[in-house]
Design a protein around this motif. Structure first.
Motif, PDB file in Angstrom:
ATOM      1  N   PRO A 219      14.123 -22.563  25.188  1.00 18.92           N
ATOM      2  CA  PRO A 219      14.393 -21.391  24.333  1.00 18.92           C
ATOM      3  C   PRO A 219      13.275 -20.349  24.362  1.00 18.92           C
ATOM      4  CG  PRO A 219      14.932 -23.411  23.180  1.00 18.92           C
ATOM      5  CD  PRO A 219      14.213 -23.809  24.426  1.00 18.92           C
ATOM      6  N   LEU A 220      12.012 -20.812  24.382  1.00 15.92           N
ATOM      7  CA  LEU A 220      10.890 -19.869  24.410  1.00 15.92           C
ATOM      8  C   LEU A 220      10.864 -19.079  25.709  1.00 15.92           C
ATOM      9  CD1 LEU A 220       8.055 -21.982  22.745  1.00 15.92           C
ATOM     10  CD2 LEU A 220       9.113 -19.908  21.833  1.00 15.92           C
ATOM     11  N   LEU A 221      11.108 -19.756  26.824  1.00 19.26           N
ATOM     12  CA  LEU A 221      11.166 -19.036  28.101  1.00 19.26           C
ATOM     13  C   LEU A 221      12.318 -18.037  28.112  1.00 19.26           C
ATOM     14  CD1 LEU A 221      10.461 -21.863  30.712  1.00 19.26           C
ATOM     15  CD2 LEU A 221       8.981 -19.940  30.143  1.00 19.26           C
ATOM     16  N   GLY A 222      13.456 -18.439  27.518  1.00 15.54           N
ATOM     17  CA  GLY A 222      14.610 -17.547  27.488  1.00 15.54           C
ATOM     18  C   GLY A 222      14.351 -16.274  26.714  1.00 15.54           C
ATOM     19  N   ILE A 223      13.762 -16.402  25.524  1.00 14.23           N
ATOM     20  CA  ILE A 223      13.541 -15.193  24.720  1.00 14.23           C
ATOM     21  C   ILE A 223      12.397 -14.365  25.300  1.00 14.23           C
ATOM     22  CG2 ILE A 223      11.866 -16.086  23.020  1.00 14.23           C
ATOM     23  CD1 ILE A 223      13.633 -14.610  20.899  1.00 14.23           C
ATOM     24  N   CYS A 224      11.450 -15.018  25.991  1.00 11.58           N
ATOM     25  CA  CYS A 224      10.386 -14.264  26.660  1.00 11.58           C
ATOM     26  C   CYS A 224      10.968 -13.383  27.760  1.00 11.58           C
ATOM     27  CB  CYS A 224       9.343 -15.208  27.243  1.00 11.58           C
ATOM     28  SG  CYS A 224       8.194 -15.884  26.027  1.00 11.58           S
ATOM     29  N   LEU A 225      11.930 -13.938  28.522  1.00 13.75           N
ATOM     30  CA  LEU A 225      12.563 -13.143  29.579  1.00 13.75           C
ATOM     31  C   LEU A 225      13.346 -11.977  28.988  1.00 13.75           C
ATOM     32  CD1 LEU A 225      13.239 -12.726  32.554  1.00 13.75           C
ATOM     33  CD2 LEU A 225      15.189 -14.276  32.258  1.00 13.75           C
ATOM     34  N   VAL A 226      14.073 -12.221  27.902  1.00 16.14           N
ATOM     35  CA  VAL A 226      14.807 -11.134  27.236  1.00 16.14           C
ATOM     36  C   VAL A 226      13.846 -10.047  26.782  1.00 16.14           C
ATOM     37  CG1 VAL A 226      16.197 -10.537  25.228  1.00 16.14           C
ATOM     38  CG2 VAL A 226      16.721 -12.607  26.510  1.00 16.14           C
ATOM     39  N   PHE A 227      12.727 -10.457  26.182  1.00 15.19           N
ATOM     40  CA  PHE A 227      11.770  -9.474  25.660  1.00 15.19           C
ATOM     41  C   PHE A 227      11.153  -8.639  26.777  1.00 15.19           C
ATOM     42  CE2 PHE A 227       7.291  -8.448  24.750  1.00 15.19           C
ATOM     43  CZ  PHE A 227       7.506  -7.470  23.793  1.00 15.19           C
ATOM     44  N   VAL A 228      10.627  -9.293  27.818  1.00 19.67           N
ATOM     45  CA  VAL A 228       9.937  -8.523  28.857  1.00 19.67           C
ATOM     46  C   VAL A 228      10.912  -7.610  29.584  1.00 19.67           C
ATOM     47  CG1 VAL A 228       8.099 -10.229  29.150  1.00 19.67           C
ATOM     48  CG2 VAL A 228      10.144 -10.387  30.579  1.00 19.67           C
ATOM     49  N   THR A 229      12.178  -8.036  29.713  1.00 24.78           N
ATOM     50  CA  THR A 229      13.170  -7.189  30.375  1.00 24.78           C
ATOM     51  C   THR A 229      13.494  -5.968  29.524  1.00 24.78           C
ATOM     52  OG1 THR A 229      14.137  -9.114  31.481  1.00 24.78           O
ATOM     53  CG2 THR A 229      15.486  -7.120  31.364  1.00 24.78           C
TER      54      THR A 229
END
Length: 360
Positions: A219-229
């Motif tokens: 989940p942390l990797l997923g939301i990190c990708l959403v944020f940086v994108t």
């Protein structure tokens, strides 16, 4: 989405051409702000361009109908019909063997609705409405992921002949590029390895490690990708606007520092959150006098705006309940601020994982 390198080249090329001649002419700026958007939509998915043109025509019909009727009450409600277009790509994709991926359609539909609503409320002439709608629909830097804005306000800035802000514009542009190209690339690679890592943990029958990995790391990797994108594309849009002598809303303001869920939505995707509050929450609150219902309905709409799936329905309900029930309860009970902060971030990460199907 759009390749970051190609997107950066397009931005620099369009900006350079806009400054080659008549740099401060509003029509020149309008052309170079929108023409690359038409080409971008056509190159990524031609059907996306057809959808954009069709929604543009529908908005024009709503504007003409509103001007002919002249009723302020009808004009206040008429633009909401435009929001139904948000659900068209999902509805079409659900019945097609090759789902239609409309680049940025949810964003430009909201911008169109805001522009039509403002034009009818302010009784703006077609000479202002058409350029505003072109910017709302085709401003190329905002196509991939926003922000949302009223196109009339951008047109007013272009007409004012405001000087480009080169230092700040270039800083935001390249900051966004670094987030997309570097941090986004790292996050994408890390997510690609979650499957093999999870498989190895499962083979070793390490249940504790596997559950920790599934519940925390993925989940942390997923939301990190959403944020940086989102952050990267938003910063590139902000920087491009400054290079054209205008300004679009800032979309992010350190959401990881949010004190609670309400503060989070003042920091995360701010332009969309402001739209939902102004056009969904407040009208429902005024008409029903039920704050919790209005909050719940507003965030259910935001969830469905993302995608018509059960996951995003849960996401919208979760945020609505969090803001309308959990947060007021925590304030009444004087729950310690650090506890609220940690719970808020964990809650956001969990809802994001549910929406994106990470735990399925």
């Amino acid at each position: 989405m759009v390749d970051p390198v190609s997107f950066l080249v397009l931005i620099l090329l369009a900006t350079g051409l806009s400054h080659a001649a008549f740099a401060y002419d509003a029509r020149n700026r309008l052309f170079w702000s929108c023409a690359p958007g038409v080409l971008l939509l056509f190159a990524v998915h031609p059907v996306a361009l057809v959808f954009a043109l069709a929604s543009f025509a529908l908005c024009g019909g709503v504007y003409v109908a509103g001007r002919c009727m002249g009723s302020s009450r009808i004009n206040a409600r008429l633009p909401y019909a435009i929001l139904l277009l948000v659900f068209v790509p999902d509805a079409v994709g659900a019945f097609a063997s090759d789902p239609i991926l409309m680049l940025g359609s949810a964003f430009f539909v909201v911008r169109q609705m805001m522009t039509v609503a403002a034009a009818l409320k302010e009784r703006r002439a077609a000479s202002d409405f058409v350029p505003g709608m072109l910017l709302a629909t085709f401003f190329f830097a905002a196509l991939p992921s926003g922000p949302v804005f009223n196109g009339l306000r951008i047109w007013e800035q272009l007409k004012a002949g405001r000087r480009p802000e080169y230092p700040e514009g270039l800083v935001r542009l390249f900051e966004g590029f670094v987030f997309l190209f570097a941090f986004g690339g790292i996050a994408s690679v890390a997510i690609e390895y979650t499957g093999p890592v999870g498989a190895v943990l499962a083979e070793r029958s390490n249940a504790a490690a596997l559950w920790s990995f599934r519940l925390l790391v993925e989940p942390l990797l997923g939301i990190c990708l959403v944020f940086v994108t989102f952050y990267g594309y938003s910063r590139m849009a902000e920087g491009t606007a400054l290079l054209f002598g205008c300004e679009v809303p800032r979309n992010f303001d350190k959401p990881h520092l949010a004190r609670d869920l309400a503060d989070f939505w003042k920091r995360w995707h701010r332009s969309m959150a402001d739209f939902v509050m102004q056009y969904i929450y407040l009208p429902l609150l005024v008409s029903t006098s039920r704050a919790r219902f209005a909050m719940l309905a507003a965030f259910v709409f935001m969830g469905m705006w993302h995608e018509l799936t059960l996951g995003y329905l849960v996401w919208g309900l979760g945020h609505g309940v969090g803001l309308g029930v959990f947060l007021p309860w925590a304030r009444r009970r004087n729950v310690p601020a650090p506890v609220v902060r940690v719970f808020c971030l964990a809650y956001v990460v969990a809802l994001s994982a549910i929406a994106r199907g990470i735990w399925t």
